[in-house]
Design a protein around this motif. Structure first.
Motif, PDB file in Angstrom:
ATOM      1  N   ALA A  73      24.814  69.826  36.830  1.00  0.00           N
ATOM      2  CA  ALA A  73      25.282  70.370  35.551  1.00  0.00           C
ATOM      3  C   ALA A  73      26.073  71.655  35.762  1.00  0.00           C
ATOM      4  O   ALA A  73      25.786  72.424  36.694  1.00  0.00           O
ATOM      5  N   PRO A  74      27.072  71.937  34.898  1.00  0.00           N
ATOM      6  CA  PRO A  74      27.837  73.179  35.041  1.00  0.00           C
ATOM      7  C   PRO A  74      26.969  74.430  34.986  1.00  0.00           C
ATOM      8  O   PRO A  74      27.220  75.401  35.698  1.00  0.00           O
ATOM      9  N   LEU A  75      25.945  74.423  34.132  1.00  0.00           N
ATOM     10  CA  LEU A  75      24.995  75.534  34.060  1.00  0.00           C
ATOM     11  C   LEU A  75      23.602  74.964  34.249  1.00  0.00           C
ATOM     12  O   LEU A  75      23.118  74.176  33.422  1.00  0.00           O
ATOM     13  N   ILE A 137      47.731  80.833  34.686  1.00  0.00           N
ATOM     14  CA  ILE A 137      46.572  79.935  34.813  1.00  0.00           C
ATOM     15  C   ILE A 137      46.689  78.827  33.777  1.00  0.00           C
ATOM     16  O   ILE A 137      46.911  79.089  32.590  1.00  0.00           O
ATOM     17  N   ILE A 138      46.522  77.597  34.241  1.00  0.00           N
ATOM     18  CA  ILE A 138      46.450  76.427  33.368  1.00  0.00           C
ATOM     19  C   ILE A 138      44.979  76.082  33.149  1.00  0.00           C
ATOM     20  O   ILE A 138      44.218  75.979  34.118  1.00  0.00           O
ATOM     21  N   THR A 139      44.578  75.921  31.910  1.00  0.00           N
ATOM     22  CA  THR A 139      43.255  75.384  31.579  1.00  0.00           C
ATOM     23  C   THR A 139      43.454  73.993  31.010  1.00  0.00           C
ATOM     24  O   THR A 139      44.200  73.817  30.054  1.00  0.00           O
ATOM     25  N   PHE A 140      42.831  72.989  31.623  1.00  0.00           N
ATOM     26  CA  PHE A 140      42.997  71.622  31.139  1.00  0.00           C
ATOM     27  C   PHE A 140      41.671  71.036  30.673  1.00  0.00           C
ATOM     28  O   PHE A 140      40.590  71.473  31.080  1.00  0.00           O
ATOM     29  N   TYR A 141      41.808  70.051  29.791  1.00  0.00           N
ATOM     30  CA  TYR A 141      40.648  69.445  29.125  1.00  0.00           C
ATOM     31  C   TYR A 141      40.679  67.933  29.332  1.00  0.00           C
ATOM     32  O   TYR A 141      41.748  67.321  29.360  1.00  0.00           O
ATOM     33  N   LEU A 298      44.225  76.821  38.348  1.00  0.00           N
ATOM     34  CA  LEU A 298      43.763  75.876  37.339  1.00  0.00           C
ATOM     35  C   LEU A 298      42.321  76.167  36.936  1.00  0.00           C
ATOM     36  O   LEU A 298      41.527  76.653  37.739  1.00  0.00           O
ATOM     37  N   THR A 299      42.000  75.811  35.702  1.00  0.00           N
ATOM     38  CA  THR A 299      40.618  75.805  35.220  1.00  0.00           C
ATOM     39  C   THR A 299      40.327  74.447  34.607  1.00  0.00           C
ATOM     40  O   THR A 299      41.033  74.004  33.698  1.00  0.00           O
ATOM     41  N   ASP A 300      39.318  73.769  35.137  1.00  0.00           N
ATOM     42  CA  ASP A 300      38.814  72.516  34.564  1.00  0.00           C
ATOM     43  C   ASP A 300      37.698  72.920  33.602  1.00  0.00           C
ATOM     44  O   ASP A 300      36.567  73.179  34.017  1.00  0.00           O
ATOM     45  N   LYS A 301      38.020  72.983  32.312  1.00  0.00           N
ATOM     46  CA  LYS A 301      37.084  73.555  31.349  1.00  0.00           C
ATOM     47  C   LYS A 301      35.823  72.723  31.192  1.00  0.00           C
ATOM     48  O   LYS A 301      34.731  73.264  31.014  1.00  0.00           O
ATOM     49  N   ASP A 302      35.945  71.397  31.274  1.00  0.00           N
ATOM     50  CA  ASP A 302      34.774  70.553  31.053  1.00  0.00           C
ATOM     51  C   ASP A 302      33.777  70.637  32.205  1.00  0.00           C
ATOM     52  O   ASP A 302      32.568  70.581  31.983  1.00  0.00           O
ATOM     53  N   HIS A 303      34.279  70.766  33.421  1.00  0.00           N
ATOM     54  CA  HIS A 303      33.387  70.859  34.581  1.00  0.00           C
ATOM     55  C   HIS A 303      33.131  72.301  35.005  1.00  0.00           C
ATOM     56  O   HIS A 303      32.421  72.535  35.989  1.00  0.00           O
ATOM     57  N   CYS A 334      27.046  70.673  45.775  1.00  0.00           N
ATOM     58  CA  CYS A 334      28.155  70.616  46.733  1.00  0.00           C
ATOM     59  C   CYS A 334      28.878  69.278  46.631  1.00  0.00           C
ATOM     60  O   CYS A 334      30.121  69.234  46.646  1.00  0.00           O
ATOM     61  N   GLN A 335      28.119  68.204  46.504  1.00  0.00           N
ATOM     62  CA  GLN A 335      28.733  66.886  46.387  1.00  0.00           C
ATOM     63  C   GLN A 335      29.529  66.768  45.092  1.00  0.00           C
ATOM     64  O   GLN A 335      30.600  66.143  45.068  1.00  0.00           O
ATOM     65  N   ALA A 336      29.040  67.390  44.026  1.00  0.00           N
ATOM     66  CA  ALA A 336      29.778  67.362  42.758  1.00  0.00           C
ATOM     67  C   ALA A 336      31.134  68.044  42.901  1.00  0.00           C
ATOM     68  O   ALA A 336      32.147  67.556  42.378  1.00  0.00           O
ATOM     69  N   LEU A 337      31.173  69.171  43.636  1.00  0.00           N
ATOM     70  CA  LEU A 337      32.448  69.833  43.886  1.00  0.00           C
ATOM     71  C   LEU A 337      33.400  68.899  44.628  1.00  0.00           C
ATOM     72  O   LEU A 337      34.574  68.751  44.259  1.00  0.00           O
ATOM     73  N   LEU A 338      32.888  68.247  45.678  1.00  0.00           N
ATOM     74  CA  LEU A 338      33.719  67.319  46.449  1.00  0.00           C
ATOM     75  C   LEU A 338      34.264  66.198  45.573  1.00  0.00           C
ATOM     76  O   LEU A 338      35.448  65.855  45.640  1.00  0.00           O
ATOM     77  N   THR A 339      33.397  65.634  44.752  1.00  0.00           N
ATOM     78  CA  THR A 339      33.793  64.499  43.914  1.00  0.00           C
ATOM     79  C   THR A 339      34.877  64.897  42.930  1.00  0.00           C
ATOM     80  O   THR A 339      35.877  64.198  42.771  1.00  0.00           O
ATOM     81  N   HIS A 340      34.694  66.027  42.252  1.00  0.00           N
ATOM     82  CA  HIS A 340      35.665  66.461  41.251  1.00  0.00           C
ATOM     83  C   HIS A 340      37.020  66.776  41.895  1.00  0.00           C
ATOM     84  O   HIS A 340      38.076  66.443  41.337  1.00  0.00           O
ATOM     85  N   VAL A 341      36.991  67.398  43.073  1.00  0.00           N
ATOM     86  CA  VAL A 341      38.248  67.743  43.739  1.00  0.00           C
ATOM     87  C   VAL A 341      38.957  66.482  44.231  1.00  0.00           C
ATOM     88  O   VAL A 341      40.176  66.341  44.098  1.00  0.00           O
TER      89      VAL A 341
END
Length: 417
Positions: A73-75, A137-141, A298-303, A334-341
């Motif tokens: 989860a993000p938080l 900075i780009i923030t995307f949704y 970039l900012t991925d706002k949802d993640h 750590c795996q979540a970071l890899l997956t999103h990237v």
């Protein structure tokens, strides 16, 4: 005047620099072997006035319930038998009330804008490179509801002069072509052209070198054990040096800039410091295909992730974990970071040589840092910047130096007094 600054991250070093520029004799004390060895070491790299907004908002409690059992989860909240953690959480829920959000945003934006402006003024005199980019900075949704929900906060920021311009997917891809491969995952975004990015570690180390040449003394590998008081004032700081021997450092004024560890030296003096560590993660990837990796930050706002190009590397950072003072890496996160990237930039990066890192961000429940004088006249605080230490660091240091010298700081900010 002699001032002892406790801590050598971006906040402590910048405070020391500005104090030296006002004619103070300054000594910086830190347990690390050099500057910027902890939370300032591998953060997301953004100087983001556009993202200077608190985590606490009316929609957050429901999100926290949804995320409670998600390791990625993000938080992430991991309950502990820690009274400070529970007090912080209760304060966080209070800051989610609708009436608290706008004042917190105003305070954050005021300091963030001042800090970015201060950095621009200082940059021509810097004699080092910190891989900075001035591309905004780009923030995307990723879904229409998130984009719609974001505009309420964006409108508040626009009223404060922050130019967050709404953009279509086509406009985002035109601005940052590396997003083309992820076009199907994005519904839109906004863009702030005045924001920047850069390597906070390189900046802090470079500024520390300049400060040393300006006469600032640095005492590294030195453990701070307690503040010594007499007659209602701090008279010294007790330390253990690299040789294991006890020593004390005397000064006329003292600045606590120890991040998440600030409460450990303040609470024995009865000084409230409602800062709790929010562990953040980063992953640094070597870039294999330069045109396939973003150059606009970039900012991925949802993640809740940020992406910054640092030379031939891409730094990805984010998430927050309220789990005490451990810096151990959670494999699921750590795996979540890899997956999103990998979803965004599947062929541009070297995924076999990624470097993971975690740092303890010093967070207040409101995200508004504690800057100013404590109840002890010669003891000052500069801590609690959370995810915005790089964004607000250089301005916080300058404002705190003004306060120590008895001058009125420029930004409209709720300074401690």
């Amino acid at each position: 005047m002699k001032v002892a600054v406790l801590g050598s991250g971006i906040i402590g070093v910048s405070t020391a620099w500005w104090l030296s520029q006002q004619g103070c004799e300054v000594v910086v004390v830190d347990r690390g072997t050099g500057p910027a060895q902890e939370t300032s070491r591998a953060n997301g790299g953004q100087i983001s006035v556009s993202y200077a907004e608190p985590w606490a908002n009316p929609k957050m409690p429901l999100k926290l319930l949804k995320w409670l059992l998600q390791d990625d989860a993000p938080l992430l909240f991991r309950p502990r038998l820690d009274l400070r953690q529970w007090r912080w959480c209760l304060s966080f829920l209070r800051e989610c009330l609708p009436g608290r959000v706008t004042p917190n945003v105003r305070a954050l934006v005021a300091m963030a804008e001042y800090s970015r402006s201060t950095l621009k003024q200082l940059r021509p005199s810097l004699d080092f490179d910190y891989r900075h980019q001035e591309k905004g900075i780009i923030t995307f949704y990723r879904d229409a509801q998130s984009l719609d929900d974001s505009q309420q906060m964006a409108d508040v920021m626009r009223d404060m002069g922050v130019d967050r311009r709404i953009m279509s997917v086509d406009e985002l891809v035109q601005l940052e072509p590396a997003l083309a491969s992820a076009r199907g995952q994005i519904v839109g975004g906004d863009y702030t052209k005045d924001d920047e990015s850069g390597d906070a570690n390189q900046f802090t180390c470079g500024l520390a070198a300049m400060a040393r040449r300006a006469g600032v003394e640095f005492r590294f590998s030195t453990q701070i054990t307690r503040l010594l008081t007499a007659k209602g004032r701090v008279v010294g700081v007790e330390v253990i040096g690299a040789d294991g021997a006890y020593d004390s450092i005397q000064a006329d004024a003292f600045v606590v800039a120890m991040g998440s560890f600030s409460p450990t030296v303040l609470q024995p003096l009865g000084i409230s410091c409602p800062v709790y560590p929010a562990k953040g993660y980063s992953a640094t990837f070597p870039v294999l295909v330069p045109e396939g990796a973003p150059t606009v930050s970039l900012t991925d706002k949802d993640h809740k992730l940020v992406f910054s190009r640092l030379g031939d590397s891409l730094r990805v950072a984010g998430t927050a974990e309220l789990s005490g003072y451990t810096r151990s890496l959670n494999p699921a996160r750590c795996q979540a970071l890899l997956t999103h990237v990998a979803d965004l930039f599947p062929s541009a990066l070297d995924f076999d040589n990624v470097h993971f890192w975690s740092g303890l961000r010093p967070a207040t429940a409101s995200n508004v840092p504690l800057i100013g004088r404590s109840s002890i006249p010669n003891l000052y605080l500069n801590t609690g910047h959370g995810t915005l230490g790089w964004t607000m660091g250089i301005g916080s240091g300058r404002a705190l130096a003004d306060l120590v010298m008895g001058h009125k700081p420029e930004p409209e900010f709720p300074f401690l007094s």
